[in-house]
Design a protein around this motif. Structure first.
Motif, PDB file in Angstrom:
ATOM      1  N   PRO A 159       0.825  -1.214   0.000  1.00  0.00           N
ATOM      2  CA  PRO A 159       0.000   0.000   0.000  1.00  0.00           C
ATOM      3  C   PRO A 159       0.857   1.261   0.000  1.00  0.00           C
ATOM      4  O   PRO A 159       1.852   1.361   0.711  1.00  0.00           O
ATOM      5  N   GLY A 160       0.470   2.209  -0.850  1.00  0.00           N
ATOM      6  CA  GLY A 160       1.176   3.477  -0.898  1.00  0.00           C
ATOM      7  C   GLY A 160       2.520   3.421  -1.583  1.00  0.00           C
ATOM      8  O   GLY A 160       3.198   4.441  -1.696  1.00  0.00           O
ATOM      9  N   GLY A 161       2.940   2.226  -2.042  1.00  0.00           N
ATOM     10  CA  GLY A 161       4.213   2.105  -2.722  1.00  0.00           C
ATOM     11  C   GLY A 161       5.418   2.186  -1.817  1.00  0.00           C
ATOM     12  O   GLY A 161       6.543   2.340  -2.278  1.00  0.00           O
ATOM     13  N   ARG A 162       5.200   2.068  -0.489  1.00  0.00           N
ATOM     14  CA  ARG A 162       6.306   2.199   0.451  1.00  0.00           C
ATOM     15  C   ARG A 162       6.376   0.973   1.362  1.00  0.00           C
ATOM     16  O   ARG A 162       5.393   0.281   1.578  1.00  0.00           O
ATOM     17  N   GLY A 163       7.577   0.766   1.909  1.00  0.00           N
ATOM     18  CA  GLY A 163       7.762  -0.317   2.862  1.00  0.00           C
ATOM     19  C   GLY A 163       7.910  -1.670   2.190  1.00  0.00           C
ATOM     20  O   GLY A 163       7.803  -1.813   0.975  1.00  0.00           O
ATOM     21  N   LEU A 164       8.154  -2.678   2.999  1.00  0.00           N
ATOM     22  CA  LEU A 164       8.307  -4.027   2.485  1.00  0.00           C
ATOM     23  C   LEU A 164       6.960  -4.600   2.072  1.00  0.00           C
ATOM     24  O   LEU A 164       5.935  -4.312   2.704  1.00  0.00           O
ATOM     25  N   PRO A 165       6.916  -5.394   1.015  1.00  0.00           N
ATOM     26  CA  PRO A 165       5.651  -6.031   0.602  1.00  0.00           C
ATOM     27  C   PRO A 165       5.090  -6.894   1.715  1.00  0.00           C
ATOM     28  O   PRO A 165       5.830  -7.537   2.471  1.00  0.00           O
ATOM     29  N   ARG A 166       3.781  -6.906   1.826  1.00  0.00           N
ATOM     30  CA  ARG A 166       3.100  -7.693   2.838  1.00  0.00           C
ATOM     31  C   ARG A 166       2.720  -9.054   2.255  1.00  0.00           C
ATOM     32  O   ARG A 166       2.414  -9.165   1.085  1.00  0.00           O
ATOM     33  N   ILE A 167       2.734 -10.047   3.094  1.00  0.00           N
ATOM     34  CA  ILE A 167       2.305 -11.374   2.665  1.00  0.00           C
ATOM     35  C   ILE A 167       1.156 -11.818   3.561  1.00  0.00           C
ATOM     36  O   ILE A 167       0.980 -11.319   4.665  1.00  0.00           O
ATOM     37  N   GLY A 168       0.377 -12.741   3.072  1.00  0.00           N
ATOM     38  CA  GLY A 168      -0.745 -13.237   3.854  1.00  0.00           C
ATOM     39  C   GLY A 168      -1.974 -13.444   2.994  1.00  0.00           C
ATOM     40  O   GLY A 168      -1.984 -13.167   1.794  1.00  0.00           O
ATOM     41  N   ARG A 169      -3.015 -13.929   3.616  1.00  0.00           N
ATOM     42  CA  ARG A 169      -4.243 -14.217   2.893  1.00  0.00           C
ATOM     43  C   ARG A 169      -4.876 -12.940   2.345  1.00  0.00           C
ATOM     44  O   ARG A 169      -4.814 -11.880   2.950  1.00  0.00           O
ATOM     45  N   GLY A 170      -5.489 -13.074   1.173  1.00  0.00           N
ATOM     46  CA  GLY A 170      -6.170 -11.941   0.569  1.00  0.00           C
ATOM     47  C   GLY A 170      -5.262 -10.990  -0.172  1.00  0.00           C
ATOM     48  O   GLY A 170      -5.691  -9.923  -0.599  1.00  0.00           O
ATOM     49  N   ARG A 171      -3.977 -11.380  -0.326  1.00  0.00           N
ATOM     50  CA  ARG A 171      -3.047 -10.475  -1.002  1.00  0.00           C
ATOM     51  C   ARG A 171      -2.463 -11.130  -2.249  1.00  0.00           C
ATOM     52  O   ARG A 171      -1.310 -10.933  -2.579  1.00  0.00           O
ATOM     53  N   ARG A 172      -3.251 -11.907  -2.932  1.00  0.00           N
ATOM     54  CA  ARG A 172      -2.782 -12.558  -4.140  1.00  0.00           C
ATOM     55  C   ARG A 172      -2.735 -11.557  -5.291  1.00  0.00           C
ATOM     56  O   ARG A 172      -3.598 -10.686  -5.413  1.00  0.00           O
ATOM     57  N   ILE A 173      -1.725 -11.708  -6.125  1.00  0.00           N
ATOM     58  CA  ILE A 173      -1.500 -10.803  -7.251  1.00  0.00           C
ATOM     59  C   ILE A 173      -1.935 -11.472  -8.552  1.00  0.00           C
ATOM     60  O   ILE A 173      -1.673 -12.645  -8.772  1.00  0.00           O
ATOM     61  N   THR A 174      -2.589 -10.702  -9.402  1.00  0.00           N
ATOM     62  CA  THR A 174      -2.947 -11.167 -10.743  1.00  0.00           C
ATOM     63  C   THR A 174      -2.356 -10.207 -11.772  1.00  0.00           C
ATOM     64  O   THR A 174      -2.448  -8.986 -11.613  1.00  0.00           O
ATOM     65  N   VAL A 175      -1.744 -10.769 -12.800  1.00  0.00           N
ATOM     66  CA  VAL A 175      -1.271  -9.967 -13.940  1.00  0.00           C
ATOM     67  C   VAL A 175      -2.031 -10.468 -15.155  1.00  0.00           C
ATOM     68  O   VAL A 175      -1.914 -11.626 -15.541  1.00  0.00           O
ATOM     69  N   ARG A 176      -2.827  -9.590 -15.737  1.00  0.00           N
ATOM     70  CA  ARG A 176      -3.727  -9.969 -16.827  1.00  0.00           C
ATOM     71  C   ARG A 176      -3.326  -9.261 -18.120  1.00  0.00           C
ATOM     72  O   ARG A 176      -3.281  -8.036 -18.175  1.00  0.00           O
ATOM     73  N   PHE A 177      -3.034 -10.047 -19.154  1.00  0.00           N
ATOM     74  CA  PHE A 177      -2.637  -9.500 -20.445  1.00  0.00           C
ATOM     75  C   PHE A 177      -3.801  -9.568 -21.434  1.00  0.00           C
ATOM     76  O   PHE A 177      -4.506 -10.581 -21.503  1.00  0.00           O
ATOM     77  N   GLY A 178      -3.978  -8.511 -22.214  1.00  0.00           N
ATOM     78  CA  GLY A 178      -5.011  -8.488 -23.225  1.00  0.00           C
ATOM     79  C   GLY A 178      -4.469  -8.855 -24.594  1.00  0.00           C
ATOM     80  O   GLY A 178      -3.282  -9.153 -24.760  1.00  0.00           O
ATOM     81  N   GLN A 179      -5.333  -8.825 -25.574  1.00  0.00           N
ATOM     82  CA  GLN A 179      -4.942  -9.114 -26.945  1.00  0.00           C
ATOM     83  C   GLN A 179      -4.065  -7.980 -27.495  1.00  0.00           C
ATOM     84  O   GLN A 179      -4.271  -6.810 -27.161  1.00  0.00           O
ATOM     85  N   PRO A 180      -3.074  -8.317 -28.343  1.00  0.00           N
ATOM     86  CA  PRO A 180      -2.231  -7.271 -28.938  1.00  0.00           C
ATOM     87  C   PRO A 180      -3.063  -6.282 -29.758  1.00  0.00           C
ATOM     88  O   PRO A 180      -4.015  -6.675 -30.443  1.00  0.00           O
ATOM     89  N   LEU A 181      -2.688  -5.026 -29.666  1.00  0.00           N
ATOM     90  CA  LEU A 181      -3.364  -3.970 -30.416  1.00  0.00           C
ATOM     91  C   LEU A 181      -2.456  -3.518 -31.555  1.00  0.00           C
ATOM     92  O   LEU A 181      -1.284  -3.188 -31.334  1.00  0.00           O
TER      93      LEU A 181
END
Length: 226
Positions: A159-181
């Motif tokens: 959060p806020g782009g500062r500090g060490l990344p937090r780990i734990g439940r509910g903090r899963r990351i998704t990276v979603r790519f769309g079709q090439p334009l």
């Protein structure tokens, strides 16, 4: 082994262990040739997550202050950021925007992957802001396709782009790519401001669709300066 490959070997397993990132649409990124990855920017670690989950090395622009430190910590940061694909550019100078644009053009002309956040800065409140037209100039000058992407959940991890990344439940990351334009229909029109705005808005519309963010039709930098 390159520094980038070494980082993936060392940090990749930790990334998957702690955050279990979900990659959706990864096959939309071409396996070779120049390509622009354009997405939203929620927090600092976006630029670390994206290269580590990508099959190809992603080059992107970063502040030169990240690599100018003379202390042991500063040198370690410089090694890390350049290894992960960051190209330092003085973006605060009068010619910062031009330098960033020309750097991106060189990367693409070498057949590499160039990552860019069209908003130009991190979102101040989690919403998606108006894109800068540099993304449009890059695709029209080089002919490289644009693959839109969305970072989802990184703002809960850091959060806020500062500090060490937090780990734990509910903090899963998704990276979603769309079709090439493909914007080849606008070839030779990289100085037409109406075309540049239309291309940029099309990219941002896809990013909004992928991320599910609320869109704000103003620049994030103006919101931060207010």
């Amino acid at each position: 082994m390159s520094r980038f490959a070494l980082l993936k070997v060392l940090l990749g397993p930790l990334l998957w262990l702690f955050f279990r990132p979900r990659v959706e649409g990864g096959g939309n990124v071409p396996e070779n040739g120049p390509v622009i990855l354009a997405g939203n920017h929620l927090t600092f670690i976006d630029s670390i997550i994206l290269p580590l989950i990508s099959r190809r090395q992603v080059f992107f622009i970063g502040k030169d202050e990240y690599v100018t430190g003379r202390s042991l910590k500063g040198r370690a940061m410089a090694w890390f950021f350049t290894a992960v694909g960051m190209i330092p550019v003085d973006r605060d100078g009068g010619h910062g925007g031009v330098a960033a644009l020309m750097t991106g053009r060189r990367v693409l002309e070498e057949g590499q992957v160039f990552g860019i956040y069209p908003e130009g800065t991190r979102s101040p409140d989690g919403r998606l802001y108006r894109g800068r037209t540099g993304i449009a100039r890059l695709t029209l000058m080089t002919g490289a396709p644009v693959v839109p992407f969305a970072m989802i959940g990184t703002d809960r991890v850091q959060p806020g782009g500062r500090g060490l990344p937090r780990i734990g439940r509910g903090r899963r990351i998704t990276v979603r790519f769309g079709q090439p334009l493909d914007f080849s229909r606008y070839e030779g029109m990289d100085r037409d401001r109406y075309v540049l705005r239309a291309v940029t808005d099309e990219v941002m519309t896809e990013v909004m669709r992928l991320s599910g963010q609320e869109y704000v039709d103003m620049y994030a930098t103006k919101v931060k300066a207010a």
